[in-house]
Design a protein around this motif. Structure first.
Motif, PDB file in Angstrom:
ATOM      1  N   ALA A 116       0.857  -1.183   0.000  1.00 39.83           N
ATOM      2  CA  ALA A 116       0.000   0.000   0.000  1.00 39.83           C
ATOM      3  C   ALA A 116       0.892   1.231   0.000  1.00 39.83           C
ATOM      4  N   THR A 117       0.467   2.215  -0.718  1.00 41.25           N
ATOM      5  CA  THR A 117       1.183   3.480  -0.691  1.00 41.25           C
ATOM      6  C   THR A 117       0.164   4.602  -0.610  1.00 41.25           C
ATOM      7  N   VAL A 118       0.604   5.699  -0.081  1.00 39.83           N
ATOM      8  CA  VAL A 118      -0.278   6.852  -0.053  1.00 39.83           C
ATOM      9  C   VAL A 118       0.570   8.094  -0.227  1.00 39.83           C
ATOM     10  N   GLU A 119       0.003   9.012  -0.913  1.00 38.40           N
ATOM     11  CA  GLU A 119       0.728  10.240  -1.172  1.00 38.40           C
ATOM     12  C   GLU A 119      -0.289  11.359  -1.025  1.00 38.40           C
ATOM     13  N   VAL A 120       0.001  12.286  -0.171  1.00 41.52           N
ATOM     14  CA  VAL A 120      -0.954  13.376  -0.018  1.00 41.52           C
ATOM     15  C   VAL A 120      -0.214  14.701  -0.050  1.00 41.52           C
ATOM     16  N   THR A 121      -0.929  15.695  -0.440  1.00 42.75           N
ATOM     17  CA  THR A 121      -0.409  17.041  -0.388  1.00 42.75           C
ATOM     18  C   THR A 121      -1.214  17.756   0.683  1.00 42.75           C
ATOM     19  N   ASP A 122      -0.548  18.145   1.745  1.00 42.31           N
ATOM     20  CA  ASP A 122      -1.316  18.720   2.850  1.00 42.31           C
ATOM     21  C   ASP A 122      -1.599  20.200   2.592  1.00 42.31           C
ATOM     22  N   SER A 123      -2.256  20.803   3.565  1.00 40.03           N
ATOM     23  CA  SER A 123      -2.730  22.161   3.344  1.00 40.03           C
ATOM     24  C   SER A 123      -1.574  23.159   3.233  1.00 40.03           C
ATOM     25  N   ASP A 124      -0.387  22.738   3.656  1.00 35.19           N
ATOM     26  CA  ASP A 124       0.776  23.621   3.487  1.00 35.19           C
ATOM     27  C   ASP A 124       1.512  23.361   2.182  1.00 35.19           C
ATOM     28  N   GLY A 125       0.944  22.454   1.377  1.00 39.01           N
ATOM     29  CA  GLY A 125       1.589  22.159   0.103  1.00 39.01           C
ATOM     30  C   GLY A 125       2.711  21.152   0.227  1.00 39.01           C
ATOM     31  N   GLU A 126       2.868  20.582   1.422  1.00 43.81           N
ATOM     32  CA  GLU A 126       3.909  19.581   1.633  1.00 43.81           C
ATOM     33  C   GLU A 126       3.428  18.239   1.094  1.00 43.81           C
ATOM     34  N   ARG A 127       4.294  17.579   0.334  1.00 39.64           N
ATOM     35  CA  ARG A 127       3.927  16.247  -0.132  1.00 39.64           C
ATOM     36  C   ARG A 127       4.446  15.219   0.861  1.00 39.64           C
ATOM     37  N   ILE A 128       3.557  14.362   1.277  1.00 41.80           N
ATOM     38  CA  ILE A 128       3.934  13.346   2.247  1.00 41.80           C
ATOM     39  C   ILE A 128       3.642  11.990   1.626  1.00 41.80           C
ATOM     40  N   ARG A 129       4.617  11.104   1.731  1.00 38.26           N
ATOM     41  CA  ARG A 129       4.474   9.806   1.084  1.00 38.26           C
ATOM     42  C   ARG A 129       4.730   8.724   2.121  1.00 38.26           C
ATOM     43  N   ALA A 130       3.909   7.681   2.088  1.00 42.64           N
ATOM     44  CA  ALA A 130       4.145   6.547   2.983  1.00 42.64           C
ATOM     45  C   ALA A 130       3.972   5.269   2.182  1.00 42.64           C
ATOM     46  N   ILE A 131       4.816   4.295   2.471  1.00 47.06           N
ATOM     47  CA  ILE A 131       4.870   3.073   1.685  1.00 47.06           C
ATOM     48  C   ILE A 131       5.000   1.878   2.612  1.00 47.06           C
ATOM     49  N   ALA A 132       4.281   0.811   2.292  1.00 47.87           N
ATOM     50  CA  ALA A 132       4.444  -0.411   3.072  1.00 47.87           C
ATOM     51  C   ALA A 132       4.250  -1.611   2.172  1.00 47.87           C
ATOM     52  N   HIS A 133       5.020  -2.645   2.437  1.00 45.60           N
ATOM     53  CA  HIS A 133       4.876  -3.907   1.716  1.00 45.60           C
ATOM     54  C   HIS A 133       4.981  -5.026   2.737  1.00 45.60           C
ATOM     55  N   ARG A 134       4.137  -6.033   2.541  1.00 49.16           N
ATOM     56  CA  ARG A 134       4.153  -7.174   3.455  1.00 49.16           C
ATOM     57  C   ARG A 134       5.562  -7.762   3.549  1.00 49.16           C
ATOM     58  N   ASP A 135       6.263  -7.747   2.428  1.00 45.91           N
ATOM     59  CA  ASP A 135       7.648  -8.217   2.395  1.00 45.91           C
ATOM     60  C   ASP A 135       8.559  -6.997   2.473  1.00 45.91           C
ATOM     61  N   PRO A 136       9.241  -6.821   3.616  1.00 46.79           N
ATOM     62  CA  PRO A 136      10.051  -5.602   3.806  1.00 46.79           C
ATOM     63  C   PRO A 136      11.112  -5.424   2.717  1.00 46.79           C
ATOM     64  N   ASN A 137      11.524  -6.542   2.111  1.00 50.54           N
ATOM     65  CA  ASN A 137      12.554  -6.436   1.084  1.00 50.54           C
ATOM     66  C   ASN A 137      12.061  -5.725  -0.165  1.00 50.54           C
ATOM     67  N   LEU A 138      10.754  -5.620  -0.302  1.00 44.79           N
ATOM     68  CA  LEU A 138      10.224  -5.029  -1.528  1.00 44.79           C
ATOM     69  C   LEU A 138       9.779  -3.582  -1.346  1.00 44.79           C
ATOM     70  N   VAL A 139      10.001  -3.068  -0.131  1.00 47.83           N
ATOM     71  CA  VAL A 139       9.596  -1.679   0.101  1.00 47.83           C
ATOM     72  C   VAL A 139      10.368  -0.737  -0.823  1.00 47.83           C
ATOM     73  N   ALA A 140      11.661  -1.035  -0.976  1.00 47.59           N
ATOM     74  CA  ALA A 140      12.481  -0.167  -1.820  1.00 47.59           C
ATOM     75  C   ALA A 140      12.006  -0.219  -3.264  1.00 47.59           C
ATOM     76  N   THR A 141      11.682  -1.411  -3.735  1.00 49.95           N
ATOM     77  CA  THR A 141      11.157  -1.561  -5.095  1.00 49.95           C
ATOM     78  C   THR A 141       9.906  -0.723  -5.277  1.00 49.95           C
ATOM     79  N   LEU A 142       9.051  -0.849  -4.307  1.00 48.00           N
ATOM     80  CA  LEU A 142       7.797  -0.106  -4.353  1.00 48.00           C
ATOM     81  C   LEU A 142       8.062   1.396  -4.355  1.00 48.00           C
ATOM     82  N   PHE A 143       9.041   1.764  -3.548  1.00 48.49           N
ATOM     83  CA  PHE A 143       9.381   3.181  -3.463  1.00 48.49           C
ATOM     84  C   PHE A 143       9.846   3.702  -4.826  1.00 48.49           C
ATOM     85  N   HIS A 144      10.730   2.921  -5.465  1.00 51.22           N
ATOM     86  CA  HIS A 144      11.219   3.357  -6.774  1.00 51.22           C
ATOM     87  C   HIS A 144      10.083   3.440  -7.782  1.00 51.22           C
ATOM     88  N   LEU A 145       9.204   2.464  -7.717  1.00 52.17           N
ATOM     89  CA  LEU A 145       8.054   2.503  -8.623  1.00 52.17           C
ATOM     90  C   LEU A 145       7.215   3.745  -8.400  1.00 52.17           C
TER      91      LEU A 145
END
Lengths: 107, 848
Positions: free
Chosen positions: B331-360
């Motif tokens: 799962a990933t989520v990306e939001v732009t908050d009211s200050d215009g800051e982009r915040i991104r969060a990423i999770a993968h059941r397999d921790p080894n694939l978090v980086a892959t997901l991040f690059h994607l």
């Protein structure tokens, strides 16, 4: 009493009279110093320069003295005081440069 | 009508209805006597006692001879039978068939016939009989007709019952709403009914070519076979199970299957009968119910987590962590908050694939211009891809991303928009990976859409709360004193720490006020409650105490007055306050506490005392309290700590433990510089824990007069000013202060004293009025106090020159205050010395 606190040296030529003050100027001696300086410059037509470079203490009593001198008719008064010295600061804060010329050095 | 009863030709010579002994009775033609008479008499003898009925008629059906058994069947005595047609006794409904068969027999087309029919007896009763009818040739005469008749009543009854039960079974079998199958021991469908055919979506003909295993869900087969084996070896009589059949399109259909074995009389297994009930709907309802429950639980877990977390980053990470374990694999989520800051969060059941997901996600960052980004779609409306591999090819994805996709191996993917305070560029993405994963459905998508809405709302609310919290905090800090009164011998230092919890801005406060007799009033209070209201009430109490302190200096009476004030019409919640009045010259301390924890007193050598007398109920307790005052004396070098309970109270710890800890900490701090002491006490006491409550601390140190301060008394005589300057210079240089700062201090004191001399001169015509100059170092610099007995005159009242002194004092100090009372005038100035102050300047006993 006044002698102990402040003394003055007077250098006079045709162009100007330089009054160098040494020591401290406060409520106790400001009035007498004023009288002394007035006496020293009376009768001279040139510029009067008060050199405060060697003054170790001056407060608003001294500022008042300088302003009173400047208001005397027939005197074109200027003051010498290093800008960064406490004396320079006092003169600046008191707004003396709005009334007479304040220079950092004698020449 | 002709005699012998006919029947439909069964095309067989056997006579199931007739006893086997009939064969022996069949008269062999060669043995027959030549004449009717002799024949009949022979027959008489043979047939008379047979159990089966025998009847002989002539070619036209008229009865010639009967036996007793026959006569019993027709219920008629012999005398009444002679010459009568046998057909008279046949039930009218059966006559035509009998006659037709008889014709065929007589014409020689059939050698005999068998029939069951009913006789009508004279008493009206019906009698079922089975007949075997043939021709009895007679030499030289017309043949006779010969019938063997047996009672068929019992057989008819059994047949009827059998037929009836069979019909009933067939009817049930064919029309039952539940599926029924007869299954051979080898698993082949022998017969199936329409209902089963409908349930499994295959015709009866097709089913008869299949074994049940062919259409059973692989996951359910083992259990089915296992049960069947136990049934087949007689271990069990029957079994029932929930299983899935597979329809031709591969869709599973849930059934409730009950199987019984049909055995021969010998106990051999003939076949199985399976009764199949379609429970797909029930299963779907159950599954939907389960899904709803799981979704509700997930939503609840997500939203509770959002409540507990303080930063948007932590909140979003919590969201994707839960979604990657409870809904999808990543799962990933990306939001732009009211200050215009982009915040991104990423999770993968397999921790080894978090980086892959991040690059994607970086490759597919939310970008209006990138049409390939599935997230772009999600910006507007929810997106569901049930089979990711099939759409990847169409998306024109760059090679690099392809490799990443191959590593991630997404199977099914959802992206939904999420709004955070009007943020447009927000997307919540969940995916499942691997071929074996179940693709997301529309139901999952609508759940995720709804969840994103709720999360967005919760995040907006949290953001608002954060801002409110900040506002409350600022408000509270604004209400706390900007500076604390202190004295030459009394250094004071305060600090406030808000609770770690969001929205938990509290009502703790502290203050130090100079009383008009030169003593200091120290106070710390705690207003019950949190948020802006508590902060406002705190400000009110603080202001109230300061106002009351102008007329009342006794701590106990001061608290009583404060109680009246606080309980007034604007009335407050419960509040606790401790206050102390300290005399700077002597170190005498009077104190009183309204429900507040005791003041800690640490002596110069670190010895511990608690100022725990003079206690009374908190303010606003609703009852009139007698509040006393207790007085004690401080040794020079003593430290007082006034604090709110947040400093010493810990969950799962007794208050006494907290007090002991505080005393132990502060007793190690007797040589600690006053600057920042209150901050250090708080950080020492809260190390490693999140304080659940806000904390206010006021630290006070009393020093011996000579060591701590510069004190100079002079008369209102201008001649004494230079002596003052000399003393000041000596003292200030002794502390290590630089010349510029020293001269600045000398100047502002000179200005203040010149004014004081001037006042004294004007007021008393030269009378020698004392002027007192005190100076001491505090947290941040040099404090200066000049007192005289005269009245200040406003600037300008004496010409323009008069204001210059004030201008200089204001310009050269960090703070300049002038206060006049009937007793005289006090000028207080403070020279900030942070930058210029040399380290370790403590010579002369002065503490920074």
């Amino acid at each position: 009493m006044n002698d102990a606190l402040a003394t003055l040296e007077v250098d006079q030529d045709a162009e100007r009279t330089v009054v160098r003050l040494l020591g401290e100027i406060d409520l106790s001696n400001a009035a007498s110093l004023g009288a002394e300086i007035t006496g020293a410059v009376t009768g001279h037509t040139g510029d009067v320069v008060i050199d405060l470079t060697t003054v170790t203490y001056i407060d608003t009593q001294g500022v008042r003295l300088l302003l009173q001198l400047a208001r005397q008719p027939g005197i074109t008064l200027s003051v010498v005081a290093p800008a960064e010295s406490i004396t320079g600061q006092v003169l600046r804060i008191a707004g003396l440069n709005e009334h007479l010329q304040v220079r950092p050095t004698l020449d | 009508m002709q005699g012998v009863p006919p029947a439909p030709d069964r095309g067989s010579g056997s006579a199931p209805g007739a006893p086997s002994s009939d064969a022996a009775l069949s008269p062999p033609a060669p043995a027959l006597p030549a004449t009717n008479g002799s024949l009949l008499s022979w027959l008489d003898r043979v047939i008379a006692n047979l159990g089966n009925g025998i009847v002989l008629t002539d070619w036209d059906g008229r009865i010639v001879k009967t036996n007793a058994a026959y006569r019993q069947l027709v219920g008629t005595p012999e005398a009444d039978l002679d010459g009568r047609s046998f057909a008279e006794f046949v039930h009218p409904a059966d006559r035509d068939v009998n006659l037709a068969l008889l014709e065929r027999l007589k014409s020689g087309r059939i050698p005999f016939f068998e029939i069951e029919n009913r006789y009508i007896r004279p008493d009206g009763r019906e009698q079922w009989v089975a007949k075997w009818v043939s021709v009895f040739p007679v030499k030289g005469a017309q043949p006779l007709l010969f019938a063997i008749v047996s009672d068929a009543t019992d057989r008819r009854r059994t047949d009827a019952q059998l037929r009836q039960s069979e019909v009933r079974y067939r009817a049930i079998f064919d029309q039952a709403p539940i599926g029924i199958a007869e299954v051979a021991p080898d698993g082949r469908f022998l017969s199936v009914n329409d209902a089963l055919s409908r349930i499994v979506g295959r015709s009866p003909d097709e089913l008869r070519t299949l074994r049940f295993a062919d259409i059973t869900h692989p996951d359910d087969l083992a259990s089915d076979l296992d049960q069947l084996a136990r049934l087949s070896n007689g271990e069990i009589e029957t079994f029932a199970m929930h299983k899935r059949y597979l329809r031709p399109d591969g869709a599973p259909v849930w059934v409730n299957l009950t199987v019984s074995a049909v055995r021969s009389d010998d106990g051999d297994l003939l076949h199985y009968i399976g009764v199949v009930e379609d429970i797909q709907e029930a299963k779907e309802r159950e599954a939907a119910e389960l899904r709803r429950r799981e979704q509700a639980e997930l939503t609840a877990a997500v939203l509770t987590g959002l409540e507990d977390l303080r930063t948007p980053e932590a909140q979003l990470q919590h969201l994707v962590d839960l979604l990657s374990t409870h809904l999808g694999d990543y799962a990933t989520v990306e939001v732009t908050d009211s200050d215009g800051e982009r915040i991104r969060a990423i999770a993968h059941r397999d921790p080894n694939l978090v980086a892959t997901l991040f690059h994607l996600r970086m490759h597919h960052a939310l970008d209006d211009s990138d049409r390939r980004s599935v997230h772009q779609v999600a910006l507007g409306r929810p997106l569901l891809i049930t089979e990711v591999p099939s759409v990847l090819d169409d998306m024109g994805i760059p090679t690099e991303s392809r490799l990443l996709f191959a590593r991630l191996d997404p199977r099914s993917h959802m992206a939904v928009p999420m709004s955070l305070g009007g943020g447009v560029h927000s997307a919540l993405v969940v995916g499942r990976v691997g071929d074996s994963s179940v693709p997301f459905t529309e139901n999952d998508l609508s759940f995720l859409t709804d969840l994103a809405d709720r999360v967005g709302g919760a995040l907006v609310a949290a953001d608002v709360r954060r801002r409110e919290h900040q506002a409350s905090l600022h408000f509270q800090q604004a209400l706390l004193p900007a500076r604390l009164a202190h004295a030459p011998t009394v250094s004071v230092c305060g600090s406030y720490a808000p609770a770690a919890e969001m929205l938990e801005v509290g009502g703790d406060w502290y203050d130090s006020i100079e009383l008009d007799d030169g003593r200091l009033l120290l106070a710390v209070g705690d207003v019950v409650g949190h948020g802006l209201e508590a902060a406002a009430e705190m400000g009110r109490l603080r202001a109230g105490l300061a106002a009351l302190a102008t007329g009342e200096h006794d701590p106990g009476r001061l608290l009583t007055a404060l109680d009246h004030f606080a309980s007034g019409p604007l009335g407050a919640d419960f509040a606790t306050v401790v206050c102390a009045v300290i005399t700077p010259d002597t170190g005498e301390v009077s104190y009183a506490s309204a429900g507040h924890p005791p003041i800690l007193l640490i002596g110069p050598t670190g010895d511990i005392r608690w100022l725990d007398k003079a206690t009374s109920a908190p303010l606003c307790s609703g009852t009139e309290q007698s509040r006393s005052t207790v007085t004690t004396n401080l040794e020079p070098g003593s430290t007082l700590v006034l604090y709110s309970d947040g400093l010493v109270e810990r969950r799962n710890q007794s208050l006494f433990d907290g007090l002991d800890r505080l005393a132990a900490k502060v007793s190690q701090m007797t040589d600690s510089p006053m600057a920042g002491l209150a901050d250090r006490i708080i950080s020492e006491m809260t190390k490693g824990i999140d304080p659940g409550d806000d904390i206010a601390v006021l630290a006070v140190r009393f020093e011996a007069a000579s060591a701590a301060a510069f004190h100079f008394d002079l008369d209102a005589d201008p001649a004494q000013l230079s002596a003052l300057r000399r003393a000041m210079r000596d003292w200030l240089r002794g502390t290590g202060l630089d010349t510029t700062s020293t001269e600045r201090a000398v100047l502002v004191v000179g200005e203040a004293c010149a004014n004081a001399v001037d006042h004294a001169y004007l007021a008393h015509e030269g009378g020698a009025q004392p002027i007192t100059v005190r100076q001491w170092f505090d947290d941040h610099g040099l404090s200066i106090e000049v007192r005289d007995r005269g009245q200040w005159r406003p600037p300008g009242a004496h010409g323009n020159d008069r204001g210059r002194g004030t201008m200089i004092m204001e310009a050269l100090t960090g703070r300049f205050e002038r206060a006049s009372t009937s007793g005289g005038t006090v000028v207080r100035m403070h020279l900030p010395l942070e930058a210029r102050f040399p380290a370790g300047h403590a010579s002369g006993g002065v503490r920074p």
